[in-house]
Design a protein around this motif. Structure first.
Motif, mmCIF file in Angstrom:
data_model
loop_
_atom_site.group_PDB
_atom_site.id
_atom_site.type_symbol
_atom_site.label_atom_id
_atom_site.label_comp_id
_atom_site.label_asym_id
_atom_site.label_seq_id
_atom_site.Cartn_x
_atom_site.Cartn_y
_atom_site.Cartn_z
ATOM 1 N N VAL A 53 13.224 32.575 22.803
ATOM 2 C CA VAL A 53 11.916 31.945 22.962
ATOM 3 C C VAL A 53 10.820 32.861 22.435
ATOM 4 O O VAL A 53 9.895 32.423 21.736
ATOM 5 N N LEU A 54 10.908 34.144 22.764
ATOM 6 C CA LEU A 54 9.902 35.079 22.265
ATOM 7 C C LEU A 54 9.915 35.130 20.741
ATOM 8 O O LEU A 54 8.870 35.210 20.095
ATOM 9 N N ASP A 55 11.087 35.113 20.174
ATOM 10 C CA ASP A 55 11.200 35.096 18.712
ATOM 11 C C ASP A 55 10.470 33.885 18.138
ATOM 12 O O ASP A 55 9.742 33.989 17.147
ATOM 13 N N LYS A 56 10.639 32.733 18.774
ATOM 14 C CA LYS A 56 9.992 31.519 18.293
ATOM 15 C C LYS A 56 8.480 31.570 18.496
ATOM 16 O O LYS A 56 7.709 31.052 17.686
ATOM 17 N N LEU A 57 8.053 32.208 19.582
ATOM 18 C CA LEU A 57 6.625 32.271 19.872
ATOM 19 C C LEU A 57 5.898 33.243 18.943
ATOM 20 O O LEU A 57 4.827 32.942 18.422
ATOM 21 N N TYR A 58 6.498 34.430 18.769
ATOM 22 C CA TYR A 58 5.815 35.465 17.994
ATOM 23 C C TYR A 58 6.095 35.386 16.498
ATOM 24 O O TYR A 58 5.279 35.787 15.684
ATOM 25 N N PHE A 59 7.269 34.892 16.155
ATOM 26 C CA PHE A 59 7.645 34.788 14.754
ATOM 27 C C PHE A 59 8.112 33.362 14.480
ATOM 28 O O PHE A 59 9.286 33.118 14.185
ATOM 29 N N PRO A 60 7.182 32.387 14.601
ATOM 30 C CA PRO A 60 7.581 30.972 14.518
ATOM 31 C C PRO A 60 8.185 30.578 13.179
ATOM 32 O O PRO A 60 8.842 29.552 13.092
#
Length: 724
Positions: A499-506
């Motif tokens: 989820v963090l990957d998607k949020l910060y590096f969409p």
């Protein structure tokens, strides 16, 4: 009605009912009443027949509503019933079947009429209908005795004083049903009623002295689970031509037991109701729950709740405090047994919750039992079959577990109870497992079901609270339970990074990690490939470095940015973005649970250490995470300490050898190296205004499972009906 057998279809045109509801006054001494009360018709067996009965009753009742102010026939009928009840106890002792049969029929008519009156007219109008006498139109006697209060008191006396025999079974059920009907005005209001005429009469005045006897009688009815008398148990047999006065009570008087089963869902998924083995027990339990959940009066607390809160065991010889009102004693062993056996129904689970939460005597007794598995296993089975239960039933079962886990003695003892062959647990064959380990497995499964299906924060919070309460007392965890604790935590750790990957590096399109998550099986077993660890190492350091600087602000900005970009392309916000805070809360709590176990009972749980070491690569990525850094200290210390000992032992170690090294290492690990944290303890507290939850719930149970009572779904205002 009358001496000839009747069919439901004929009720609207029945000459006796037409006379009762017509324009002619009938004196309470008129022979007409004996004719009216000598009736029979086949008992309805389907919801369609119950609906027909309701429609027929409504037509008669509306006519009575119109004409009763002139005739006073409702009051006359009630006076006929009241006069008969004075001889009811003697009639039971003398086996006077005809007298009891006609008295039952009188109460049956009163109950049917009242049910429609209450749904059709206001409480003020209803009270006036009880005061009308044979006078000029619209007049009534202001100084006449209050028939409504007298009828309620009479029903209370009937419930408590009439002995339970084959010939009195039906009239006792009907009396309980009539009291439920008196209180059913709540069904036709969206808001919780905080005062009403029936509330006033039941909680004050002449009915008040019956409080403790009523609660005790209803509890004993539930405990005994008495079945209705068999067809051959009565002296009356219905003539083959269907006419005449004498007929079999089992087929005639038992028409009062118009059994209605679940007609549809209320609020959420309804549970299919099996055929009731004891209508008296079922009806008694429903009335008890209704009475216990009446709102307090402005100047006095609910006396029925007071009675439930204070009753004691018959083995308890200590005197009641002088300040304890409505006190009584009951056999706790019999009550415990009945509660263990009846947990398949919502209402029995709600009673168990009520007693555990409100009566400290019951709670202390149950926690001291040495056979708690008889109570806990049915509760676990409710949670295990969560998809088949309505949400309220699951809540009650879960809160019961939470209340039980508040006690350290319970948390220790459940790991000493060894169970064999749990047949209803299908994920894995459990030939031998402790009750404590099984509880852990079921609760984790419930959390997982909730996180993937219903996403109810209240549910997963209470599940985690129960696990947290138990964590310091974990003992000899089954290898599967230990594996599930760690694997469930790992599942959320991986999802969190994703989820963090998607949020910060969409725009990074981390397809490998996405693929890894898509391969997670429903029961939580990880099928992740080794590439996941590589991806974690690639992203974790940069992500957690970013978080450590401006964690909350950056996270919020990234989430908002993602929402804007998604909404602009008309793509709904993905679940992983909505659930980020929930995932973090779950991870934090699971890490605290693991930490609590390692800190307090490391030497008792080699299987947990083994499972932790097996997943150590993933946990190591989170040692610097700002949200988990403090709680990771002990976990990281344990991983480092035991990893070092395994490394010294060489490669190609068997499972048995690893466990042996862990057991030896536990002795060598200095306890002072583990940082002490405050003990994890959560206590269940009812939310403010609990009646907003419990009163609709109780009445939904009445609607779905009360014996012989039907209300039109279109008239129900208190709760939302399901469409199916």
């Amino acid at each position: 009605m009358g001496s000839n057998s009747s069919r439901i279809d004929d009720l609207a045109t029945n000459e006796y009912l037409k006379k009762l509801s017509g324009t002619e006054s009938v004196s309470e001494n008129d022979p007409f009443w004996n004719q009216l009360l000598s009736f029979s018709f086949p008992a309805p067996t389907s919801s369609n027949e119950l609906k027909l009965l309701e429609e027929a009753t409504i037509s008669v009742c509306r006519s009575l509503v119109e004409n009763n102010p002139r005739t006073g026939n409702l009051g006359a009928l009630i006076k006929v019933f009241l006069s008969r009840t004075k001889e009811l106890k003697l009639s039971a002792e003398c086996q006077n079947h005809i007298f009891i049969w006609q008295t039952h029929n009188a109460l049956l008519i009163i109950c049917c009429l009242l049910k429609v009156f209450i749904s059709e007219v206001s409480e003020e109008e209803l009270q006036l209908h009880f005061t009308y006498e044979e006078k000029s139109p619209g007049s009534y006697s202001s100084d006449s005795e209050d028939l409504l209060e007298e009828l309620l008191c009479c029903l209370m006396q009937l419930i408590t004083d009439i002995p339970l025999l084959d010939i009195t079974y039906d009239i006792l059920v009907e009396a309980i049903s009539t009291v439920i009907v008196f209180l059913s005005c709540q069904l036709f209001h969206k808001e919780v009623l905080r005062q009403s005429i029936s509330h006033k009469y039941l909680m004050q005045g002449r009915c008040l002295p019956y409080t403790s006897k009523v609660v005790k009688t209803l509890l004993y009815n539930f405990i005994r689970q008495e079945k209705p008398p068999p067809p051959g148990a009565h002296v009356f047999q219905q003539p083959s031509d269907g006419g005449g006065l004498l007929y079999g009570l089992a087929s005639g008087v038992a028409t009062g037991l118009w059994t209605v089963f679940t007609l549809g869902g209320v609020g959420s998924k309804a549970t299919a109701t099996p055929e009731l083995s004891s209508p008296l027990a079922n009806q008694s339990l429903l009335l008890l729950l209704v009475l216990a959940n009446l709102t307090d009066a402005a100047d006095a607390p609910n006396p029925y709740r007071q009675a439930i809160m204070s009753f004691k065991n018959t083995q308890d010889s200590t005197p009641f405090p002088s300040s304890t009102p409505h006190a009584f004693q009951i056999n706790f062993n019999s009550l415990y047994t009945a509660l263990c056996e009846q947990q398949t129904s919502d209402q029995a689970t709600l009673l168990l919750y009520t007693l555990l939460h409100q009566n400290s005597n019951i709670r202390t007794y149950m926690l001291a039992r040495t056979d708690m598995e008889n109570l806990v296993l049915p509760i676990l089975e409710i949670l295990y079959h969560v998809e088949e239960r309505n949400s309220h039933h699951v809540y009650m079962a879960l809160i019961i577990l939470l209340i039980l886990t508040e006690d350290d003695g319970f948390n220790r003892s459940i790991h000493e109870v060894i169970l064999k062959n749990i047949t209803w647990y299908s994920e894995r064959v459990l030939t031998e497992i402790s009750l404590g380990s099984l509880l852990i497995l079921v609760v984790i499964r419930t959390i997982q079901y909730n996180m993937t299906r219903t996403r109810d924060k209240y549910l997963h919070t209470n599940c985690l609270a129960a696990l947290a309460n138990m964590s310091a007392q974990f003992r000899s965890l089954h290898q599967y339970a230990a594996q599930r604790i760690i694997s469930y935590t790992c599942r959320h750790l991986r999802r969190y990074v994703y989820v963090l990957d998607k949020l910060y590096f969409p725009h990074s399109h981390c397809s490998t990690l996405q693929h890894c998550f898509s391969t997670l099986s429903d029961n939580g077993e990880e099928l992740l490939s080794l590439t996941c660890s590589h991806i974690l190492r690639s992203y974790a350091s940069s992500l957690f470095s970013l978080l450590s600087k401006k964690h909350n602000k950056v996270l919020e900005q990234a989430t908002q940015s993602l929402r804007v970009s998604l909404s602009s392309s008309d793509v709904p916000l993905p679940d992983y973005a909505q659930d980020l805070n929930v995932i973090e809360e779950v991870i934090r709590m699971m890490l605290e649970i693991i930490n609590s176990c390692l800190t307090n009972s490391l030497h008792h749980n080699p299987n947990l250490v083994y499972a932790l070491l097996y997943k150590r690569d993933l946990f190591e990525q989170f040692r610097t995470h700002p949200s988990f850094q403090d709680i990771m200290q002990n976990i990281d210390l344990v991983i480092t300490f035991f990893s070092s000992r395994l490394l010294q032992a060489g490669a190609e170690l068997s499972v048995e050898r690893v466990l042996e090294i862990i057991k030896q290492g536990v002795i060598a690990l200095p306890k002072d190296r583990l940082k002490k944290f405050p003990e994890l303890k959560f206590k269940y507290v009812e939310e403010e205004q609990p009646e907003e939850f419990f009163i609709p719930y109780v009445w939904s149970l009445v609607y779905n499972s009360a014996v012989g009572l039907y209300w039109s779904p279109q008239d129900i205002q208190l709760f939302t009906m399901d469409s199916d």
